[in-house]
Motif scaffolding. Structure first.
Motif, PDB file in Angstrom:
ATOM      1  N   GLN A 220       0.890  -1.327  -0.050  1.00 26.88           N
ATOM      2  CA  GLN A 220      -0.252  -0.012   0.057  1.00 26.88           C
ATOM      3  C   GLN A 220       1.019   1.232  -0.012  1.00 26.88           C
ATOM      4  O   GLN A 220       2.100   1.143   0.603  1.00 26.88           O
ATOM      5  CB  GLN A 220      -0.992   0.001   1.324  1.00 26.88           C
ATOM      6  CG  GLN A 220      -1.873  -1.197   1.101  1.00 26.88           C
ATOM      7  CD  GLN A 220      -2.401  -1.375   2.747  1.00 26.88           C
ATOM      8  OE1 GLN A 220      -3.733  -0.815   3.000  1.00 26.88           O
ATOM      9  NE2 GLN A 220      -1.720  -2.269   3.485  1.00 26.88           N
ATOM     10  N   ASP A 221       0.457   2.256  -0.692  1.00 32.83           N
ATOM     11  CA  ASP A 221       1.018   3.731  -0.646  1.00 32.83           C
ATOM     12  C   ASP A 221       1.136   4.272   0.797  1.00 32.83           C
ATOM     13  O   ASP A 221      -0.029   4.268   1.275  1.00 32.83           O
ATOM     14  CB  ASP A 221       0.521   4.488  -1.590  1.00 32.83           C
ATOM     15  CG  ASP A 221       0.788   4.026  -3.193  1.00 32.83           C
ATOM     16  OD1 ASP A 221       1.741   3.642  -3.059  1.00 32.83           O
ATOM     17  OD2 ASP A 221      -0.138   4.327  -3.893  1.00 32.83           O
ATOM     18  N   THR A 222       2.202   4.471   1.409  1.00 34.32           N
ATOM     19  CA  THR A 222       2.075   4.750   3.006  1.00 34.32           C
ATOM     20  C   THR A 222       3.070   5.952   3.134  1.00 34.32           C
ATOM     21  O   THR A 222       4.170   6.167   2.466  1.00 34.32           O
ATOM     22  CB  THR A 222       2.598   3.612   3.611  1.00 34.32           C
ATOM     23  OG1 THR A 222       1.927   2.623   3.204  1.00 34.32           O
ATOM     24  CG2 THR A 222       2.371   3.953   5.302  1.00 34.32           C
ATOM     25  N   ILE A 223       2.646   6.767   4.102  1.00 34.95           N
ATOM     26  CA  ILE A 223       3.620   8.001   4.438  1.00 34.95           C
ATOM     27  C   ILE A 223       3.977   7.599   5.727  1.00 34.95           C
ATOM     28  O   ILE A 223       3.385   6.951   6.487  1.00 34.95           O
ATOM     29  CB  ILE A 223       2.816   9.463   4.223  1.00 34.95           C
ATOM     30  CG1 ILE A 223       1.547   9.548   5.200  1.00 34.95           C
ATOM     31  CG2 ILE A 223       2.695   9.823   3.017  1.00 34.95           C
ATOM     32  CD1 ILE A 223       0.945  10.851   5.297  1.00 34.95           C
ATOM     33  N   PHE A 224       5.164   8.157   6.046  1.00 35.75           N
ATOM     34  CA  PHE A 224       5.952   8.036   7.455  1.00 35.75           C
ATOM     35  C   PHE A 224       6.456   9.254   7.991  1.00 35.75           C
ATOM     36  O   PHE A 224       6.893  10.164   7.111  1.00 35.75           O
ATOM     37  CB  PHE A 224       7.177   6.834   7.341  1.00 35.75           C
ATOM     38  CG  PHE A 224       6.729   5.718   6.920  1.00 35.75           C
ATOM     39  CD1 PHE A 224       6.983   4.720   8.167  1.00 35.75           C
ATOM     40  CD2 PHE A 224       6.235   5.079   5.947  1.00 35.75           C
ATOM     41  CE1 PHE A 224       6.473   3.463   8.035  1.00 35.75           C
ATOM     42  CE2 PHE A 224       5.816   3.874   5.785  1.00 35.75           C
ATOM     43  CZ  PHE A 224       6.089   2.911   6.665  1.00 35.75           C
ATOM     44  N   PHE A 225       6.584   9.310   9.260  1.00 32.97           N
ATOM     45  CA  PHE A 225       7.425  10.426   9.836  1.00 32.97           C
ATOM     46  C   PHE A 225       8.852  10.317   9.329  1.00 32.97           C
ATOM     47  O   PHE A 225       9.474   9.399   9.253  1.00 32.97           O
ATOM     48  CB  PHE A 225       7.161  10.205  11.295  1.00 32.97           C
ATOM     49  CG  PHE A 225       6.068  10.847  12.157  1.00 32.97           C
ATOM     50  CD1 PHE A 225       5.865  12.122  12.118  1.00 32.97           C
ATOM     51  CD2 PHE A 225       5.053   9.776  12.585  1.00 32.97           C
ATOM     52  CE1 PHE A 225       4.753  12.617  12.789  1.00 32.97           C
ATOM     53  CE2 PHE A 225       3.923  10.279  13.033  1.00 32.97           C
ATOM     54  CZ  PHE A 225       3.722  11.660  13.251  1.00 32.97           C
ATOM     55  N   ASP A 226       9.156  11.764   8.973  1.00 35.63           N
ATOM     56  CA  ASP A 226      10.512  11.769   8.434  1.00 35.63           C
ATOM     57  C   ASP A 226      11.552  12.652   9.516  1.00 35.63           C
ATOM     58  O   ASP A 226      12.669  13.100   9.038  1.00 35.63           O
ATOM     59  CB  ASP A 226      10.587  12.668   7.316  1.00 35.63           C
ATOM     60  CG  ASP A 226      10.078  13.951   7.130  1.00 35.63           C
ATOM     61  OD1 ASP A 226       9.399  14.234   8.231  1.00 35.63           O
ATOM     62  OD2 ASP A 226       9.819  14.616   6.127  1.00 35.63           O
ATOM     63  N   GLY A 227      10.851  12.764  10.809  1.00 39.19           N
ATOM     64  CA  GLY A 227      11.874  13.740  11.894  1.00 39.19           C
ATOM     65  C   GLY A 227      13.006  13.106  12.086  1.00 39.19           C
ATOM     66  O   GLY A 227      14.006  13.436  12.339  1.00 39.19           O
ATOM     67  N   GLY A 228      13.054  11.685  12.041  1.00 36.64           N
ATOM     68  CA  GLY A 228      14.455  11.097  12.414  1.00 36.64           C
ATOM     69  C   GLY A 228      15.425  11.148  11.189  1.00 36.64           C
ATOM     70  O   GLY A 228      16.598  11.401  11.779  1.00 36.64           O
TER      71      GLY A 228
END
Length: 306
Positions: A220-228
Motif C-alpha cells: 500500500q502507498d504509505t507516508i511515514f514520519f521523517d523527523g528521524g
C-alpha cells in the motif's frame, strides 16, 4: 517542559491507577501471563471484537497473497499480542533493574557499542511487540540516556501515568513537539554526562503535508514520519533500526541494525526508505507482533501525486 497540571479528582484517579498497576506488577509471572493475559485475549477477541473490521482490512490489503485461513490465524495471534502488551506495559510499574534485564536482553551489545563510539545516535523503532521495553536499553549501556520521543495522550491522567512508566534513570520521555529543541539544548554536554539516544517510533500515521513522500509499504502507498531523517542529517547522527524479537510471553531480545552512519551522502528520503524496508521485512517475519488495529492507511495518496 511543562505538562498539564491535574486537579484533585484527576490526581486521586492517577494515584489509584498507579497503585493498582504496582500491585499487579508484583503478581507471579504465571498469573499475569497465563491467567490475566488469556482473560484479556478472550474479551478482546471473542467478546468485544476490538476494531475487528480495521484489523481484517489492514491484514487483507497488506497480504493479498495469503489465504483466508492464514489471515485468520494472524488476526487471532495479533489479539493475543495486544493482550500481552497490556500486561507488559502495566508490568513496568514495578520494575527493578534485575527484572528489567529479564524482560529485555540485548543481542550483539559489544558490537553496537563499538559502532556508536560514544556518540549520540538515533534509534528508529516501531509498534512491534512490547516497544515500551526499549526504554531499558540504558541498563546495558549506562553511558547513554534514551530520550523516548512520544505523542502526548489526550487524557491528562493517562499522560501522567505513561510518563511515570517510561521515565527512569536510563530513559526520559519527551513530547515530539519538544524533541528537536530538547536535543539541541542538551547535545553539547548530554544529560548527567551521558550521550543521548533519540528514540523515535517512526511507523505512526503522520499528518499529510504537501511535500509528504509516499513509500510502497505492505502492498500500500504509505507516508511515514521523517523527523528521524531530518535530525540525522542536520546533526550528522548515525541511525539504527531497532529489531525486537519475542522470545516468549513478556520476554524480548533487542538488537540494532545501522541504516545510516551519520556521514555518507544520501538521497532525499533514503534514510526513511531504509527504515521502511527493514520494518516491512520484520513484520513479514512475525506479522502478529505489529499493531494492526491502528487506522494506518486512512489517508490515501492523491491521484495526481507522482
Amino acid at each position: 517542559m511543562r505538562h498539564e497540571e491535574l486537579n484533585v479528582a484527576q490526581r486521586i484517579g492517577l494515584e489509584l491507577l498507579w497503585t493498582g498497576a504496582r500491585l499487579f506488577a508484583v503478581l507471579p509471572y504465571w498469573f499475569k501471563y497465563y491467567v490475566v493475559e488469556n482473560f484479556i485475549f478472550f474479551l478482546l477477541y471473542y467478546c468485544l471484537g476490538y476494531r475487528k473490521r480495521v484489523v481484517e482490512t489492514n491484514l487483507r490489503n497488506s497480504f493479498p497473497e495469503k489465504s483466508a485461513a492464514e489471515l485468520k490465524r494472524i488476526r487471532r495471534d495479533f489479539y493475543r499480542t495486544l493482550a500481552e502488551i497490556f500486561v507488559d506495559t502495566v508490568n513496568m510499574a514495578h520494575m527493578s533493574e534485575q527484572k528489567a534485564r529479564t524482560v529485555l536482553t540485548v543481542k550483539n551489545l559489544e558490537e553496537h557499542t563499538r559502532a556508536v563510539h560514544g556518540r549520540d545516535w538515533i534509534a528508529l523503532s516501531a509498534h512491534f511487540g512490547c516497544w515500551e521495553y526499549s526504554s531499558y536499553w540504558g541498563l546495558y549501556e549506562p553511558s547513554q540516556l534514551l530520550v523516548a520521543v512520544y505523542h502526548p495522550l489526550r487524557s491528562p491522567i493517562m499522560e501522567h501515568l505513561y510518563r511515570r512508566l517510561r521515565n527512569s534513570a536510563c530513559a526520559t520521555a519527551v513530547a515530539m513537539r519538544d524533541s528537536l529543541r530538547f536535543y539541541l539544548r542538551n547535545r553539547a554536554e548530554g544529560i548527567g554526562g551521558k550521550n543521548l539516544v533519540m528514540g523515535l517510533i517512526a511507523d505512526q500515521n503522520p499528518p499529510l503535508r504537501p511535500d509528504s513522500h509516499w513509500f510502497r509499504f505492505l502492498n500500500q502507498d504509505t507516508i511515514f514520519f521523517d523527523g528521524g531523517e531530518k535530525l540525522a542529517l542536520r546533526c550528522r547522527l548515525p541511525v539504527f533500526f531497532v529489531r525486537m524479537e519475542r522470545l516468549r510471553r513478556g520476554r524480548y531480545c533487542m538488537s540494532f541494525e545501522r541504516i545510516y552512519d551519520g556521514q555518507e551522502p544520501v538521497a532525499p528520503n533514503e534514510i526513511t526508505e531504509r527504515y521502511v524496508r527493514k520494518l516491512e521485512a520484520m513484520i513479514r517475519e512475525r506479522p502478529e507482533l505489529w499493531i494492526w488495529s491502528h487506522r494506518r492507511w486512512k489517508r490515501k495518496r492523491p491521484h495526481a501525486d507522482s
